[in-house]
Design a protein around this motif. Structure first.
Motif, PDB file in Angstrom:
ATOM      1  N   PHE A 226      45.093  36.317  31.363  1.00  0.00           N
ATOM      2  CA  PHE A 226      44.336  37.100  32.341  1.00  0.00           C
ATOM      3  C   PHE A 226      43.372  38.039  31.633  1.00  0.00           C
ATOM      4  CE2 PHE A 226      47.559  36.432  35.850  1.00  0.00           C
ATOM      5  CZ  PHE A 226      46.653  35.798  36.669  1.00  0.00           C
ATOM      6  N   ILE A 230      39.388  37.715  32.099  1.00  0.00           N
ATOM      7  CA  ILE A 230      38.689  38.846  32.706  1.00  0.00           C
ATOM      8  C   ILE A 230      37.693  39.436  31.714  1.00  0.00           C
ATOM      9  CG2 ILE A 230      38.985  41.165  33.607  1.00  0.00           C
ATOM     10  CD1 ILE A 230      41.721  40.109  34.687  1.00  0.00           C
ATOM     11  N   TRP A 268      48.975  44.166  28.726  1.00  0.00           N
ATOM     12  CA  TRP A 268      48.822  44.781  30.059  1.00  0.00           C
ATOM     13  C   TRP A 268      47.771  45.877  30.024  1.00  0.00           C
ATOM     14  CZ3 TRP A 268      51.545  42.026  33.411  1.00  0.00           C
ATOM     15  CH2 TRP A 268      52.772  41.458  33.038  1.00  0.00           C
ATOM     16  N   MET A 269      47.821  46.724  28.967  1.00  0.00           N
ATOM     17  CA  MET A 269      46.857  47.822  28.885  1.00  0.00           C
ATOM     18  C   MET A 269      45.434  47.281  28.803  1.00  0.00           C
ATOM     19  SD  MET A 269      48.572  50.647  28.862  1.00  0.00           S
ATOM     20  CE  MET A 269      47.546  51.909  28.146  1.00  0.00           C
ATOM     21  N   VAL A 271      44.285  44.431  29.949  1.00  0.00           N
ATOM     22  CA  VAL A 271      43.865  43.949  31.266  1.00  0.00           C
ATOM     23  C   VAL A 271      43.352  45.112  32.095  1.00  0.00           C
ATOM     24  CG1 VAL A 271      44.622  42.963  33.451  1.00  0.00           C
ATOM     25  CG2 VAL A 271      45.514  42.069  31.348  1.00  0.00           C
ATOM     26  N   ILE A 272      44.141  46.196  32.091  1.00  0.00           N
ATOM     27  CA  ILE A 272      43.788  47.328  32.939  1.00  0.00           C
ATOM     28  C   ILE A 272      42.448  47.917  32.506  1.00  0.00           C
ATOM     29  CG2 ILE A 272      44.483  49.652  33.598  1.00  0.00           C
ATOM     30  CD1 ILE A 272      47.430  48.571  33.106  1.00  0.00           C
ATOM     31  N   LEU A 275      39.479  45.570  33.232  1.00  0.00           N
ATOM     32  CA  LEU A 275      39.133  45.523  34.653  1.00  0.00           C
ATOM     33  C   LEU A 275      38.474  46.810  35.115  1.00  0.00           C
ATOM     34  CD1 LEU A 275      41.896  43.744  36.673  1.00  0.00           C
ATOM     35  CD2 LEU A 275      39.478  43.254  36.547  1.00  0.00           C
ATOM     36  N   LEU A 276      38.931  47.924  34.552  1.00  0.00           N
ATOM     37  CA  LEU A 276      38.392  49.191  35.030  1.00  0.00           C
ATOM     38  C   LEU A 276      36.981  49.426  34.532  1.00  0.00           C
ATOM     39  CD1 LEU A 276      41.499  51.502  34.750  1.00  0.00           C
ATOM     40  CD2 LEU A 276      40.497  50.479  36.770  1.00  0.00           C
ATOM     41  N   PRO A 279      34.454  45.135  34.827  1.00  0.00           N
ATOM     42  CA  PRO A 279      35.074  44.210  35.780  1.00  0.00           C
ATOM     43  C   PRO A 279      34.353  42.866  35.852  1.00  0.00           C
ATOM     44  CG  PRO A 279      34.013  46.019  36.912  1.00  0.00           C
ATOM     45  CD  PRO A 279      33.941  46.334  35.460  1.00  0.00           C
ATOM     46  N   GLN A 287      30.496  40.917  39.843  1.00  0.00           N
ATOM     47  CA  GLN A 287      31.504  40.702  40.875  1.00  0.00           C
ATOM     48  C   GLN A 287      31.129  41.421  42.158  1.00  0.00           C
ATOM     49  OE1 GLN A 287      33.967  38.842  41.212  1.00  0.00           O
ATOM     50  NE2 GLN A 287      33.771  37.953  39.176  1.00  0.00           N
ATOM     51  N   ILE A 288      31.450  40.752  43.263  1.00  0.00           N
ATOM     52  CA  ILE A 288      31.274  41.470  44.519  1.00  0.00           C
ATOM     53  C   ILE A 288      32.591  42.108  44.929  1.00  0.00           C
ATOM     54  CG2 ILE A 288      29.366  40.178  45.479  1.00  0.00           C
ATOM     55  CD1 ILE A 288      31.548  38.444  46.867  1.00  0.00           C
ATOM     56  N   ASN A 289      33.604  41.929  44.068  1.00  0.00           N
ATOM     57  CA  ASN A 289      34.948  42.380  44.400  1.00  0.00           C
ATOM     58  C   ASN A 289      35.184  43.837  44.069  1.00  0.00           C
ATOM     59  OD1 ASN A 289      36.021  40.265  45.596  1.00  0.00           O
ATOM     60  ND2 ASN A 289      37.751  40.039  44.204  1.00  0.00           N
ATOM     61  N   ARG A 290      34.212  44.653  44.250  1.00  0.00           N
ATOM     62  CA  ARG A 290      34.326  46.045  43.861  1.00  0.00           C
ATOM     63  C   ARG A 290      33.394  46.803  44.755  1.00  0.00           C
ATOM     64  NH1 ARG A 290      35.525  48.596  38.523  1.00  0.00           N
ATOM     65  NH2 ARG A 290      34.152  50.373  38.580  1.00  0.00           N
ATOM     66  N   HIS A 291      33.815  47.964  45.162  1.00  0.00           N
ATOM     67  CA  HIS A 291      32.867  48.695  45.990  1.00  0.00           C
ATOM     68  C   HIS A 291      32.578  50.065  45.424  1.00  0.00           C
ATOM     69  CE1 HIS A 291      36.835  49.619  47.845  1.00  0.00           C
ATOM     70  NE2 HIS A 291      36.415  50.818  47.615  1.00  0.00           N
TER      71      HIS A 291
ATOM     72  N   ARG B 122      39.409  51.230  43.205  1.00  0.00           N
ATOM     73  CA  ARG B 122      38.049  50.714  43.364  1.00  0.00           C
ATOM     74  C   ARG B 122      38.052  49.192  43.321  1.00  0.00           C
ATOM     75  NH1 ARG B 122      35.348  55.616  42.167  1.00  0.00           N
ATOM     76  NH2 ARG B 122      36.948  56.839  41.158  1.00  0.00           N
ATOM     77  N   THR B 124      39.564  45.392  44.294  1.00  0.00           N
ATOM     78  CA  THR B 124      40.185  44.792  45.480  1.00  0.00           C
ATOM     79  C   THR B 124      40.704  43.408  45.134  1.00  0.00           C
ATOM     80  OG1 THR B 124      38.098  43.837  46.159  1.00  0.00           O
ATOM     81  CG2 THR B 124      38.650  45.983  47.078  1.00  0.00           C
ATOM     82  N   VAL B 131      45.925  44.233  38.101  1.00  0.00           N
ATOM     83  CA  VAL B 131      46.077  45.538  37.462  1.00  0.00           C
ATOM     84  C   VAL B 131      47.415  46.166  37.830  1.00  0.00           C
ATOM     85  CG1 VAL B 131      45.258  47.905  37.543  1.00  0.00           C
ATOM     86  CG2 VAL B 131      43.678  46.083  37.069  1.00  0.00           C
ATOM     87  N   VAL B 138      53.512  47.609  31.789  1.00  0.00           N
ATOM     88  CA  VAL B 138      53.445  48.736  30.861  1.00  0.00           C
ATOM     89  C   VAL B 138      54.629  49.670  31.092  1.00  0.00           C
ATOM     90  CG1 VAL B 138      52.126  50.773  30.201  1.00  0.00           C
ATOM     91  CG2 VAL B 138      50.943  48.633  30.664  1.00  0.00           C
TER      92      VAL B 138
END
Lengths: 291, 334
Positions: A226, A230, A268-269, A271-272, A275-276, A279, A287-291, B122, B124, B131, B138
């Motif tokens: 993942f 990503i 895991w970290m 990925v986070i 993504l943050l 993305p 991406q349209i997956n964020r607003h 933020r 979706t 996440v 974690v």
């Protein structure tokens, strides 16, 4: 300095293994728009396939392709019964929950049939090490890297130059347009799903001698995958390969220079954080997956 | 990516006009709790019933995100784990009483939810799920590596599990207290649902961009929902402690969230009491079927897939569909 170079080499080899898992994940996402949480389970199935075939007396090298075929057959059965009916063109929630449940079901079946304990997988490359310019590499790792590079190169070439491959690319770019141009979209979707999970199965079969076969072996790998897809951009095949190298290197460096017991958290970290902050990934479309 | 939910809610008949029905339900619930709590003699059944109430709380908290916000939260086990670890650490390491540990767990969970939500809400869809799954991973590694949390062995051997005069080592008290807390949370959630905030959340779930254009601050409402759900999950974790008698890092395993998701899906995401009904089916059935843990995982995972394929709004959809079909066929025949 020697340790550093050795770590870099290990990281690149690790990355080539991740690339196989990640490419499968990204192909499935690209053509089906399913985030396949069950990918790790197919990875484990590949490893157990090799293990079972070895117990019937087959050699490791013969067992690998047979195990991949076995994973594809199981995948086809699941595709016909569940994936095709429940996931294509449905909402995102359904696909997350269903693929996740599917992964738990496969892991539980493995435990019920084979048992929960890690089982060693024999390989002819076993304990031998190859020395290159004074750096020692385990033969199994070299085998993984070489196989994965060959398979991925062949796959990329096939995708660009065969009719079927271009149809897959067409469906992943615009499914409706592909349908209107006469491409058999349902077939391409099933085919991509099978290709994706076969790649996961192959990766499992290749990595099994290094880490032994255990039921939840897919979890750690799928989360790395993942991260890779990503980081590279979901749906981008080149991105997955690039991402795999970056992640392989960072994992190897972290393990050598920071801490082994915290390494599982690194995936895991990453990925986070990826993504943050990125993305859309390195090579992905916005991406349209964020607003 | 569409944001259409798995269980499109019926439009609510303006909630405030039906206080009688709500009061009746409340009294029915109270009566049921008293009857069960005072007539059932078996300590095993009472303990199980108490655990079911605790688990139902967890399912309710998961449903605030799944049915309310419309995201699949895979990391809720983290809040559940915080809720279980907080009193365990407070009792074993600091000698503090159980109830203080529960309160601490809820506060920590709320603060964690605020931070995590601020970072992740933020995102979706699958991105949010990945996440949240990652965060639980974690958390599990972290707990493994913390010495004061007992490492891989976890914490056990608690001194006195009691809230004031209510001793939780007595099954009857344990059940009555947990059931009453569950009922209280249900009343609070019913209020939240019919409040301005609940309506705003519902509109966001049905159409994020439309809600935004109507002047709703989508991010803030989603954050509020997460901060509301986390302490409930923590409360659930601490109330399950007297039943399990041990906390291990496995409590942060994503499997626990999957259990709760299943309970919610069986009971139905659209109904307030759906998760409660789902939890009852989910925790009580395996106790009497005498399943091996892995058979349980297998059966319930397949059940999730089945429910998602046949009745994405919960099993009651099947009954409803059967009823309409029955009445239609009756009406069709003169």
């Amino acid at each position: 300095m020697d340790l550093f170079v050795q770590t870099i080499i290990n990281g690149l080899i690790l990355g080539s293994g991740y690339a196989l898992v990640a490419v499968g994940l990204t192909v499935i996402f690209g053509t089906l728009h399913i985030v396949n949480f069950a990918h790790g389970a197919f990875f484990a199935l590949g490893a157990y396939g090799v293990l079972l075939l070895q117990n019937t007396g087959l050699g490791y090298l013969v067992a690998i392709p047979l195990a991949v075929v076995g994973v594809a057959v199981i995948g086809y059965l699941l595709e016909v019964t569940i994936v095709r009916r429940a996931l294509y063109d449905r909402g995102e929630h359904g696909s997350i929950i269903i693929t996740f449940a599917l992964s738990q079901a496969i892991v539980a079946s493995i435990i019920l049939i084979v048992g929960p304990d890690p089982l060693p997988v024999r390989s002819p490359f076993g304990q031998t090490a190859i020395s290159v310019f004074g750096f020692f590499l385990s033969a199994q790792r070299v085998f993984i890297a070489v196989t994965s590079v060959i398979v991925l190169t062949a796959f990329a070439w096939w995708l660009r130059h065969s009719v079927r491959g271009q149809q897959i690319l067409a469906v992943s770019q615009n499914a409706k347009g592909a349908l209107y141009s006469g491409i058999n979209v349902p077939f391409i979707r099933s085919f991509s799903f099978l290709l994706g999970i076969s790649a996961a199965g192959l990766a499992g079969a290749l990595l099994a001698p290094l880490i032994a076969a255990f039921p939840t072996m897919g979890d750690a790998n799928v989360i790395v995958a993942f991260t890779v897809v990503i980081l590279g951009g979901l749906g981008s095949i080149g991105g997955a390969m690039l991402g795999a190298m970056v992640i392989g290197l960072s994992n190897a460096l972290f393990e050598t220079y920071v801490s082994v017991s915290w390494t599982p958290a690194l995936g895991w970290m990453l990925v986070i954080f990826v993504l943050l902050f990125w993305p859309q990934g390195l090579l992905g479309r916005a991406q349209i997956n964020r607003h | 990516m569409s944001t259409v939910s798995i269980a499109p809610l019926k439009l609510q008949r303006s909630g405030r006009t039906l206080p009688v029905a709500q009061l009746l339900l409340l009294f029915a619930g109270l009566g049921f709790i008293l009857v069960v709590g005072l007539t059932v003699e078996s300590p095993f059944l009472l303990n199980l019933a108490a655990y079911t109430c605790g688990f139902a709380l967890f399912a309710l908290s998961v449903n605030i995100i799944l049915g309310g916000v419309g995201e699949v939260p895979l990391g809720h086990c983290m809040f559940f784990g915080i809720g279980a670890y907080a009193p365990a650490i407070a009792m074993n390491n600091a000698g503090l009483p159980y109830e203080l540990g529960i309160a601490m767990g809820m506060v920590v969970a709320a603060v964690a939810a605020l931070l995590i939500g601020w970072l992740t809400l933020r995102l979706t869809g699958a991105y949010f799920s990945i996440v949240s799954w990652g965060l639980s991973g974690v958390a599990m590694v972290t707990v493994h590596n913390l010495d004061f949390a007992g490492g891989a062995l976890g914490l056990f051997g608690f001194s006195r599990l009691a809230i004031g005069p209510f001793d939780f080592s007595t099954p009857r008290t344990y059940f009555l207290a947990t059931a009453l807390i569950l009922l209280l949370v249900l009343v609070i959630l019913a209020h939240v649902r019919s409040s301005r905030f609940g309506r705003a959340l519902e509109s966001i779930r049905q159409g994020r961009h439309l809600a935004q254009s109507l002047g709703i601050n989508v991010f803030r409402e989603r954050l509020k929902a997460l901060v509301l759900s986390a302490p409930i999950a923590a409360l659930a974790g601490s109330l399950c402690l007297p039943f399990s008698q041990i906390v291990t890092p496995e409590i942060m395993s994503v499997l626990r969230t999957v259990d709760a998701l299943l309970a919610v899906l069986i009971g139905g995401t659209g109904l307030l009491y759906g998760p409660v009904i789902g939890s009852v089916i989910f925790t009580v059935a395996p106790q009497f079927l005498n399943f091996d843990a892995n058979v349980k995982v297998l059966v319930f995972s397949l059940l999730i897939i089945f429910v998602m394929m046949v009745a994405p709004g919960g099993l009651h959809q099947i009954f409803k569909a059967l009823l309409t079909r029955l009445s239609r066929s009756k009406a069709g025949q003169p």
